[in-house]
Design an enzyme around this catalytic site. Structure first.
Site, PDB file in Angstrom:
ATOM      1  N   PRO A   6       0.803  -1.215   0.000  1.00 26.44           N
ATOM      2  CA  PRO A   6       0.000   0.000   0.000  1.00 26.44           C
ATOM      3  C   PRO A   6       0.842   1.274   0.000  1.00 26.44           C
ATOM      4  CG  PRO A   6      -0.906  -1.570   1.553  1.00 26.44           C
ATOM      5  CD  PRO A   6       0.422  -2.113   1.102  1.00 26.44           C
ATOM      6  N   LYS A  34      -2.056  -4.802   6.572  1.00 22.03           N
ATOM      7  CA  LYS A  34      -0.787  -5.106   5.908  1.00 22.03           C
ATOM      8  C   LYS A  34       0.363  -4.817   6.862  1.00 22.03           C
ATOM      9  CE  LYS A  34      -2.464  -5.744   1.668  1.00 22.03           C
ATOM     10  NZ  LYS A  34      -2.191  -6.820   0.769  1.00 22.03           N
TER      11      LYS A  34
END
Length: 118
Positions: free
Chosen positions: A2, A32
């Site tokens: 990301p 994440k």
């Protein structure tokens, strides 16, 4: 992977501390590891929204595999709550764009995620 790009007309007292806090929050919210998170805080006094310079933001989130309509709605709630608390930007003073660019379209380690993980 990301990558989050925040543009806002709200100046924070300590941009480095805010960026680290934003990174940790993004990792938790998106599920994440923070080792894969990249954030960028960009202050722009000229950012307008709805014809005014009141606190506003534009957030772009590029992420592989976890961008979908149901998840995006939950992410939107969490990110807007974070920005309301940290920047004083209400949820009607900005946009969040969610993008899954696809593995072949992200370069990393001199190749792409598509080549690395299919």
């Amino acid at each position: 992977m990301p990558a989050l790009e925040l543009k806002t007309n709200v100046r924070v007292a300590d941009p480095k501390a805010f960026s680290l806090e934003f990174s940790k929050f993004a990792a938790e919210t998106l599920g994440k590891p923070e080792a894969y998170i990249s954030v960028n805080y960009h202050y722009s006094e000229l950012l307008t929204f709805n014809g005014s310079f009141d606190p506003a933001l534009i957030l772009s989130i590029h992420s592989l595999d976890n961008i979908n309509p149901k998840a995006n709605e939950e992410y939107s709630k969490k990110f807007f709550a974070f920005f309301k608390e940290k920047l004083g930007v209400p949820d009607d003073r900005g946009y969040i764009t969610f993008v899954d660019p696809g593995r072949p379209n992200i370069g990393f380690r001199s190749t792409t995620f598509g080549a690395l993980w299919g």
